[in-house]
Design a protein around this motif. Structure first.
Motif, mmCIF file in Angstrom:
data_model
loop_
_atom_site.group_PDB
_atom_site.id
_atom_site.type_symbol
_atom_site.label_atom_id
_atom_site.label_comp_id
_atom_site.label_asym_id
_atom_site.label_seq_id
_atom_site.Cartn_x
_atom_site.Cartn_y
_atom_site.Cartn_z
ATOM 1 N N SER A 1 -7.601 -1.274 -2.622
ATOM 2 C CA SER A 1 -8.147 0.024 -3.030
ATOM 3 C C SER A 1 -7.050 0.914 -3.605
ATOM 4 O O SER A 1 -7.220 1.536 -4.658
ATOM 5 N N HIS B 1 -8.801 -6.346 6.660
ATOM 6 C CA HIS B 1 -8.873 -4.888 6.547
ATOM 7 C C HIS B 1 -7.696 -4.333 5.738
ATOM 8 O O HIS B 1 -7.884 -3.492 4.840
ATOM 9 N N LYS C 1 -7.548 -2.261 2.084
ATOM 10 C CA LYS C 1 -6.864 -0.977 1.880
ATOM 11 C C LYS C 1 -5.835 -1.075 0.768
ATOM 12 O O LYS C 1 -5.735 -0.186 -0.083
ATOM 13 N N GLU D 1 0.835 -1.205 0.000
ATOM 14 C CA GLU D 1 0.000 0.000 0.000
ATOM 15 C C GLU D 1 0.872 1.258 0.000
ATOM 16 O O GLU D 1 0.599 2.217 -0.729
#
Length: 592
Positions: free
Chosen positions: A113, A106, A110, A58
């Motif tokens: 996305s 979770h 993230k 991420e």
């Protein structure tokens, strides 16, 4: 250095410092991919390691999207993410969404996305696997999940409206208007999706509350097609048909009664009326009608037909805004319908869309909406309410001068379909328009305003707008009302051009009627120069013919509905509709 001996904490430190490790991008991607592959579905053995890898992916994606890394370092990490993509990173992230460890699930959401957003920004494409997974999740999820998801977007929409649709926000992007135009169109698509979700699920109110931004698009430097998209979105929101081109099922039947939605629509209507009163119509561009496949468009009154899509959208936006506004509590007597419709007539006249100077003013409805049945019926339905509002506010007034006589609209509509009751039957059975609601509303008006209908027959037949209100018939005209109920003479009016939706006059019966009308009209023209008194008598005959044709069409429609209903072939119970049609027949017999 071998990638297996590289500590992830060291990788985080290097990334934050804007540096890259000494291992190859392929080796680093391979190690990250191996950590993200759980041995069994729904569980992981090394939770900390998986969480570190997800967070690292991420952060790498975020730094690349922000373009905050040196050129050589950016190239390195782009190669890492490219290798991860080849190693089925998206598939691994989707599998981790179902992990029993909530923290892993979770962090994978993230990371996914950020990865999807980065992929869209850099390549303009979306992973087909991600799109398919989202569709499956929405399909099997409880409706409350979708409501919560869309409600979470609500707070972000106001910022998007401000950053995309205001004139000030567009000034810094003048050099990239092509990209901005595409972005605005994509945003309009999003707003339409959310508008449809609002009507079906009751969420996302910002689509309506922030409607001023859609009106401001007319004043900005955006391309013409962007402005057209903005008007179409506003129109569909007001008539509650958002998503009609792609939504499953009938949008109207799926719409929910929602007090919050009704209030938000009233806010939109109020904003539209305020902007129109402030001169917004002057900012709306209307280009010439485009030609396709190398063909040519017939010239209109002003030399070329204007873009009918823009004209229909703008006209219906104003009419629906007026209809919604006068139905609001406490607003019935405050809205000056004549003021706004006069503005609309001036706008249409300025763009040369009214048929001709000699045509009846109320013919603008069939002229503007001829190519779109649903919009024409929607506008005609709204105009009935506006007409009643005007009568409630002022007992007299030249409603035909500003095109607001529903009797004239109905007569013109029947003439445009050659008084064919089968077309009316198709409209009543179809769910593509609100014709049933319009028909019921007009038949009630016809029953209660018989004198206005009789007078409108003469004015539509003359082809000229009267100097006084057709709904208020003088005593001299009232004495002749009974004359309209005499048997049909077989004549019709062709003195002014009639815009037909479809050429339904192909049957033998229709040909006989039309030939009789042409013969009678030609006789009127020949005699008009020699005998003025005789011409006036024949003009009365023309009005009588028009009167009879309308009522005969309604009688035939009633008989057709009755036959189908008795055989169990009509799709709904037409009892109320048949009662109104019978009331019209009774009214005619009483007057006659």
């Amino acid at each position: 250095m071998d990638a297996s001996g590289l500590d992830f904490q060291t990788l985080f430190s290097l990334l934050n410092a804007g540096a890259s490790p000494s291992v190859s991008s392929e080796d680093l991607a391979s190690r990250i991919s191996s950590r993200l592959s759980p041995p069994t579905a729904g569980s992981v053995t090394d939770t900390d390691g998986v969480c570190l890898c997800l967070t690292l992916c991420e952060r790498i994606t975020a730094r690349l999207s922000a373009q905050s890394l040196p050129q050589d370092v950016s190239v390195y990490y782009e190669a890492v993410m490219g290798s991860l993509g080849e190693m089925s990173l998206m598939e691994k992230l989707i599998s981790l969404l179902d992990c029993q460890e909530q923290l892993v699930s979770h962090l994978s959401a993230k990371c996914m996305s950020a990865y999807v957003i980065s992929d869209v920004c850099m390549t303009g494409s979306i992973s087909s696997l991600w799109r398919h997974t989202c569709a499956e999740v929405f399909h099997r999820s409880d409706p409350d999940v979708l409501r919560k998801l869309l409600a979470a977007l609500d707070a972000s929409l106001s910022c998007l409206h401000t950053s995309l649709l205001s004139r000030d926000s567009m000034k810094p992007h003048q050099a990239q208007m092509t990209k901005l135009n595409r972005t605005m169109c994509a945003f309009f698509d999003l707003l339409e999706v959310l508008s449809a979700a609002r009507m079906r699920c009751g969420v996302c109110s910002s689509v309506f509350v922030e409607s001023r931004g859609l009106l401001d698009v007319m004043r900005c430097d955006a391309e013409y097609f962007v402005k057209k998209r903005a008007l179409l979105l506003l129109k569909r929101s007001l008539v509650r048909r958002a998503g009609e081109d792609w939504a499953l099922g009938d949008v109207r039947s799926a719409s929910r009664e929602d007090d919050g939605l009704n209030e938000d629509v009233r806010v939109v209507a109020d904003v539209v009326l305020r902007e129109v009163k402030a001169g917004w119509l002057q900012d709306v561009p209307v280009k010439d009608q485009p030609s396709f496949f190398g063909g040519n468009c017939d010239a209109g009154v002003g030399g070329a037909w204007k873009d009918g899509v823009m004209l229909r959208a703008l006209s219906l936006i104003l009419l629906k805004s007026l209809e919604i506004s006068i139905q609001s509590p406490g607003e019935r007597g405050k809205v000056d319908v004549q003021l706004y419709l006069s503005e609309l007539m001036s706008f249409l006249r300025r763009h040369g869309t009214l048929m001709s100077p000699d045509a009846h003013s109320c013919s603008w409805v069939t002229s503007v909406f001829a190519e779109q049945d649903d919009d024409m019926i929607e506008s005609s339905k709204a105009l009935i309410l506006l007409y009643l509002q005007h009568k409630h506010r002022s007992s007299s007034g030249p409603v035909c001068l500003w095109g607001c006589n529903p009797h004239c609209h109905f007569i013109s509509f029947l003439r445009s379909i050659s008084f064919d009751r089968t077309v009316l039957l198709d409209f009543l059975i179809s769910t593509e328009t609100c014709f049933l609601e319009y028909c019921v509303r007009y038949l009630k008006l016809l029953r209660d305003d018989w004198t206005g209908f009789c007078t409108s027959c003469s004015h539509v037949g003359d082809g000229n707008a009267p100097a006084s209100d057709t709904s208020e018939t003088p005593e001299s005209a009232q004495t002749d009302v009974t004359a309209f109920s005499r048997p049909s003479t077989g004549s019709d009016v062709t003195a002014s051009p009639v815009l037909r939706l479809v050429d339904y006059g192909s049957s033998d019966e229709s040909e006989e009627e039309e030939s009789g009308c042409d013969h009678h009209t030609n006789r009127n023209v020949r005699n008009s120069e020699g005998d003025l008194g005789r011409t006036e008598v024949e003009s009365t005959d023309v009005s009588e013919c028009l009167f009879d044709k309308v009522l005969v069409c309604l009688e035939e429609l009633k008989m057709a509905i009755t036959r189908l209903h008795n055989r169990g072939l009509f799709p709904y119970n037409p009892a109320s509709l048949l009662k109104l049609l019978n009331d019209v027949e009774v009214k005619k017999s009483l007057v006659g």
